[in-house]
Write an enzyme that holds these catalytic residues in place. Sequence first.
Site, PDB file in Angstrom:
ATOM      1  CE  LYS A 265      -3.903  -1.894   2.657  1.00 46.67           C
ATOM      2  NZ  LYS A 265      -4.960  -1.675   1.665  1.00 46.67           N
ATOM      3  NE  ARG A 339     -10.903 -10.001  -1.777  1.00 54.50           N
ATOM      4  CZ  ARG A 339     -11.243  -9.115  -2.709  1.00 54.50           C
ATOM      5  NH1 ARG A 339     -11.588  -9.520  -3.913  1.00 54.50           N
ATOM      6  NH2 ARG A 339     -11.244  -7.833  -2.441  1.00 54.50           N
TER       7      ARG A 339
END
Length: 506
Positions: A265, A339
């Site tokens: 990020k 996920r």
Amino acid sequence: MNFELKTLTRARICSEKTDALIVLISEGLGAADDPLSTLAALAIKSGDFESKPGKLLNIYRTAGIAATRLVLVAAGDGSAKNVRTAVNAAMGALKGSNAQRAVLYIGALEKSSPEIVRAAVVACSEMAYVYSTTKSKPSPAKLQRVMIAVNNVASARPGFEKGLGLVKGIEFAKEWGNRPANHATPTLLAGAARELAKLPGIKVEVLGPKEVAKLGMGSFMAVAQGTAEPLRFIVLRYNGAATAEAPFVLIGKGITFDTGGISIKPAAEMDEMKFDMCGAASVLGTFRALAELQPALNVIGLIPACENMPGERAIKPGDVVTSMSGQTIEILNTDAEGRLVLCDALTYAERFKPRAVIDIATLTGACVIALGGVRSGLFSNDEVLAGSLAAAGDASMDPCWRMPLDDDYAEGLKTNFADVANVAGRAGGSVTAAKFLQRFAANFSWAHLDIAGTAWKGGAAKGATGRPVPLLLDYLLGQVSPASTGKTPTKARAVRKSTSVPKVPA
Ligand code: BES
Ligand code: MN
Ligand code: ZN
């Protein structure tokens, strides 16, 4: 903060000695000749006090009122939402003061449903909460005791008790959400769960890397392999009903820090990725509240906890891993890690033959774009479950919004190299994430709450919100069947001192 509930008449309120008397006013106080009613009528007549929710009049040592400080605060039509606004404003006005005890008089409101009392209790504690764990000189909140004054204690009691339980849960969730990643590692989160297991009705089991490998959780393990910090898979159990009764399962995303991994990020605001375990914190908080309220239900909490870090062993874009379900996954973006840990927890949930499974996750930035910080995203394969969760969110002022799950959204998850890819394109990012999860939830009623926008606030008021503990608790309490009296009281339950907790929460 300590709470007390008491019946006090209007006249009695005036002579109540306390540091601060907060009076919630809906559309006027109504005529009466006690000093408080006279004063309020005068202020309204002179235009110095309006009924707009949150507007207030702050008065010091006034004739006929025994309290040192008097705060008149407007609560509009007296709805739960307006009561929250009013209490927030009043508590804000007292923040700089030296008041240690306060009386919050809500007896003048036209409605006094359990929701109103609960809203008042929760709003008080929200305003009083201060995070201090990693400060060397904590400055504790001045206000220590709040007496909620009502017209009728008996009818206010259920809402009051529910509020107290909820406050405990919210504060527990905030505490763990706020802790920085080096003070909230997977191991420390498991420690928090172990603390909960000391409370009545709660048990915990913590699995480490070896046990998780044995279960075949290849997807969860893949995320954890980039860091030296060992993963934990936390299994909480709350047993309030007969053992044969099917449980609800709550699954909380427990990424204790999300760097993005190799798909790293940008630096700006990356610190906020310590909040990437707020789903896990909401599960812990809900269990904290369950322990307090002891509803006749069985609930399982599952928390896959690990860090998402780049490193020499970290997963690389294009890697294919095998999940516990047997489905293979191509990891095209290591930043879509939530996920990957949730899918194995969903598969694990099958063994409980659950009534419903709800996963809670700070899953996608796309959900923040779609719904902002107001409503959490709700996805479900079950109409009834979705309806109940949406209603629970509205009732507890912790709202969510149903999002679609059309199969067409799953097109982008197709790949030539595995059964499914972990990302699709940028479009509809919160929906494609949910479509990924849905593949692992085919065998039970399932809902997914994307709390990326609601679990914490940024900016000057940076901090965890404790959401969606109010929604989850409201939903669960609503699932207690009226016929169910729970299992025979355990020793732990019999020990509870309060006799006022209803078997079937109102
Ligand atoms: N934890 C983030 C989601 C997130 C981002 C929550 C910003 C709150 C604020 C999650 O693991 C993530 O990185 N998701 C990616 C998915 C993408 C790579 C498909 C995202 O949303 O950018
Ligand atoms: Mn991520
Ligand atoms: Zn994440």
